[in-house]
Design a protein around this motif. Structure first.
Motif, PDB file in Angstrom:
ATOM      1  N   SER A 197       0.816  -1.214   0.000  1.00  0.00           N
ATOM      2  CA  SER A 197       0.000   0.000   0.000  1.00  0.00           C
ATOM      3  C   SER A 197       0.849   1.263   0.000  1.00  0.00           C
ATOM      4  O   SER A 197       0.411   2.308  -0.485  1.00  0.00           O
ATOM      5  CB  SER A 197      -0.933   0.001   1.221  1.00  0.00           C
ATOM      6  N   THR A 198       2.078   1.173   0.491  1.00  0.00           N
ATOM      7  CA  THR A 198       2.952   2.347   0.563  1.00  0.00           C
ATOM      8  C   THR A 198       3.736   2.569  -0.727  1.00  0.00           C
ATOM      9  O   THR A 198       3.869   3.712  -1.187  1.00  0.00           O
ATOM     10  CB  THR A 198       3.945   2.205   1.733  1.00  0.00           C
ATOM     11  N   PHE A 199       4.205   1.492  -1.337  1.00  0.00           N
ATOM     12  CA  PHE A 199       5.178   1.649  -2.424  1.00  0.00           C
ATOM     13  C   PHE A 199       4.712   1.180  -3.801  1.00  0.00           C
ATOM     14  O   PHE A 199       5.323   1.552  -4.796  1.00  0.00           O
ATOM     15  CB  PHE A 199       6.473   0.898  -2.069  1.00  0.00           C
ATOM     16  N   LEU A 200       3.652   0.393  -3.895  1.00  0.00           N
ATOM     17  CA  LEU A 200       3.273  -0.143  -5.196  1.00  0.00           C
ATOM     18  C   LEU A 200       2.641   0.933  -6.072  1.00  0.00           C
ATOM     19  O   LEU A 200       1.675   1.574  -5.678  1.00  0.00           O
ATOM     20  CB  LEU A 200       2.295  -1.315  -5.026  1.00  0.00           C
ATOM     21  N   LYS A 201       3.199   1.117  -7.268  1.00  0.00           N
ATOM     22  CA  LYS A 201       2.685   2.103  -8.211  1.00  0.00           C
ATOM     23  C   LYS A 201       2.055   1.450  -9.435  1.00  0.00           C
ATOM     24  O   LYS A 201       1.252   2.064 -10.130  1.00  0.00           O
ATOM     25  CB  LYS A 201       3.822   3.042  -8.669  1.00  0.00           C
ATOM     26  N   ASP A 202       2.449   0.239  -9.746  1.00  0.00           N
ATOM     27  CA  ASP A 202       1.966  -0.481 -10.924  1.00  0.00           C
ATOM     28  C   ASP A 202       1.830  -1.943 -10.527  1.00  0.00           C
ATOM     29  O   ASP A 202       1.770  -2.272  -9.346  1.00  0.00           O
ATOM     30  CB  ASP A 202       2.956  -0.305 -12.078  1.00  0.00           C
ATOM     31  N   ASP A 203       1.797  -2.837 -11.505  1.00  0.00           N
ATOM     32  CA  ASP A 203       1.771  -4.259 -11.166  1.00  0.00           C
ATOM     33  C   ASP A 203       3.037  -4.639 -10.399  1.00  0.00           C
ATOM     34  O   ASP A 203       4.132  -4.156 -10.714  1.00  0.00           O
ATOM     35  CB  ASP A 203       1.703  -5.111 -12.440  1.00  0.00           C
ATOM     36  N   PRO A 204       2.935  -5.508  -9.397  1.00  0.00           N
ATOM     37  CA  PRO A 204       4.120  -5.913  -8.639  1.00  0.00           C
ATOM     38  C   PRO A 204       5.043  -6.805  -9.468  1.00  0.00           C
ATOM     39  O   PRO A 204       4.597  -7.802 -10.040  1.00  0.00           O
ATOM     40  CB  PRO A 204       3.538  -6.679  -7.449  1.00  0.00           C
ATOM     41  N   THR A 205       6.301  -6.426  -9.550  1.00  0.00           N
ATOM     42  CA  THR A 205       7.310  -7.229 -10.236  1.00  0.00           C
ATOM     43  C   THR A 205       7.915  -8.217  -9.238  1.00  0.00           C
ATOM     44  O   THR A 205       7.767  -8.054  -8.025  1.00  0.00           O
ATOM     45  CB  THR A 205       8.422  -6.331 -10.775  1.00  0.00           C
ATOM     46  N   PRO A 206       8.613  -9.253  -9.735  1.00  0.00           N
ATOM     47  CA  PRO A 206       9.324 -10.135  -8.804  1.00  0.00           C
ATOM     48  C   PRO A 206      10.253  -9.371  -7.866  1.00  0.00           C
ATOM     49  O   PRO A 206      10.317  -9.673  -6.668  1.00  0.00           O
ATOM     50  CB  PRO A 206      10.090 -11.075  -9.740  1.00  0.00           C
ATOM     51  N   GLU A 207      10.951  -8.380  -8.399  1.00  0.00           N
ATOM     52  CA  GLU A 207      11.860  -7.590  -7.560  1.00  0.00           C
ATOM     53  C   GLU A 207      11.092  -6.891  -6.441  1.00  0.00           C
ATOM     54  O   GLU A 207      11.533  -6.858  -5.286  1.00  0.00           O
ATOM     55  CB  GLU A 207      12.596  -6.547  -8.408  1.00  0.00           C
ATOM     56  N   PHE A 208       9.914  -6.350  -6.765  1.00  0.00           N
ATOM     57  CA  PHE A 208       9.102  -5.668  -5.757  1.00  0.00           C
ATOM     58  C   PHE A 208       8.666  -6.647  -4.669  1.00  0.00           C
ATOM     59  O   PHE A 208       8.722  -6.334  -3.466  1.00  0.00           O
ATOM     60  CB  PHE A 208       7.880  -5.024  -6.415  1.00  0.00           C
ATOM     61  N   ILE A 209       8.231  -7.834  -5.064  1.00  0.00           N
ATOM     62  CA  ILE A 209       7.777  -8.825  -4.096  1.00  0.00           C
ATOM     63  C   ILE A 209       8.927  -9.285  -3.209  1.00  0.00           C
ATOM     64  O   ILE A 209       8.767  -9.468  -1.993  1.00  0.00           O
ATOM     65  CB  ILE A 209       7.099 -10.005  -4.806  1.00  0.00           C
ATOM     66  N   HIS A 210      10.111  -9.480  -3.796  1.00  0.00           N
ATOM     67  CA  HIS A 210      11.280  -9.850  -2.992  1.00  0.00           C
ATOM     68  C   HIS A 210      11.571  -8.771  -1.952  1.00  0.00           C
ATOM     69  O   HIS A 210      11.915  -9.077  -0.801  1.00  0.00           O
ATOM     70  CB  HIS A 210      12.500 -10.067  -3.884  1.00  0.00           C
TER      71      HIS A 210
END
Length: 267
Positions: A66-79
């Motif tokens: 909720s704080t950082f996601l701007k678009d679809d979550p990438t693998p890097e974002f999920i890690h």
């Protein structure tokens, strides 16, 4: 693509244990048709510690999204989200040393524009089902599954050994970093289902029975009732699940073109 979901349904029960160490996100009374992020976690560590671990994983990952996601979550974002959860575990254990050793599994689904993004750690599972067919399921990060893959035991033998509940990946803290397996499902159709569950459900339901319950003829409340009938009062472990029905799938490019055509009609 634009994926519209029907009303999701979730359950988290203590089953045969005295304490419920499972956690789900969002809580059933808070879920809406606009919900994008879903999680089911199974805590490890004994009374209270496992409950804290699973709850903290849901809370911290939801906060990161909720704080950082701007678009679809990438693998890097999920890690990065998993690492943030590990940092939160460190902070909690520092303030509560008695929680040292707590850990949790993670199953996560995110309804994105690119498809449905799945991530998992441990032996809780995610299924993608269509009219009684399992199109995809996550692979358990467990000791017995590793032994099966190595040919040391058969799949049938994997159902009974004492090491059956030993997992080889879990969220524990930065001292034992882990990594989620991540996949994006692109073949999504109306009337498909996503099913996230802890291993307490799998204690009572094998794949054949799960496929039978999600046969495409039962409503979501009927599916929930069938799952509860199989598990309630019959499991040794906690059991929790999320049922996410897919209602509609639209081509996002076509949607955008329709919007543009509508706007051009006013020029």
């Amino acid at each position: 693509m634009i994926i519209t979901i029907g009303k999701p349904c979730a359950i988290t029960e203590k089953g045969g244990r005295s304490n419920n160490e499972d956690s789900i996100y969002p809580l059933p009374e808070q879920v809406t048709l606009d919900q994008k992020l879903f999680m089911v976690c199974d805590g490890v560590g004994g009374a209270e510690k496992g409950e804290v671990a699973s709850s903290l994983a849901c809370e911290s990952i939801q906060t990161f999204f909720s704080t950082f996601l701007k678009d679809d979550p990438t693998p890097e974002f999920i890690h990065k989200a998993v690492h943030y959860a590990e940092v939160c575990f460190d902070s909690y254990v520092q303030e509560h040393p008695e929680a040292m050793g707590m850990a949790t599994t993670l199953t996560m689904a995110y309804i994105a524009y690119s498809g449905i993004v799945l991530a998992h750690i441990g032996d809780s599972r995610i299924y993608h089902l269509r009219k009684g067919e399992i199109l995809y399921q996550t692979e358990d990060h467990s000791l017995v599954n590793s032994l099966v893959k190595l040919g040391k035991i058969t799949p049938e033998e994997a159902l009974t050994p004492p090491q059956r509940n030993v997992i080889i990946r879990a969220i524990q803290g930065t001292h034992t970093p882990t990594e989620a397996d991540i996949i994006t499902l692109n073949d999504i159709q109306p009337d498909d289902f996503l099913f996230l569950c802890t291993d307490g459900v799998l204690e009572r339901l094998k794949n054949e029975k799960i496929a039978e319950i999600f046969n495409g003829r039962l409503s979501v409340p009927e599916i929930k009732d069938a799952l509860m009938e199989a598990c309630d009062g019959k499991t040794r472990d906690n059991f929790s699940f999320y049922i996410i029905p897919i209602q509609k799938v639209e081509d996002s490019m076509g949607f955008k073109q329709n919007i543009l055509s509508f706007l051009y009609s006013f020029i």
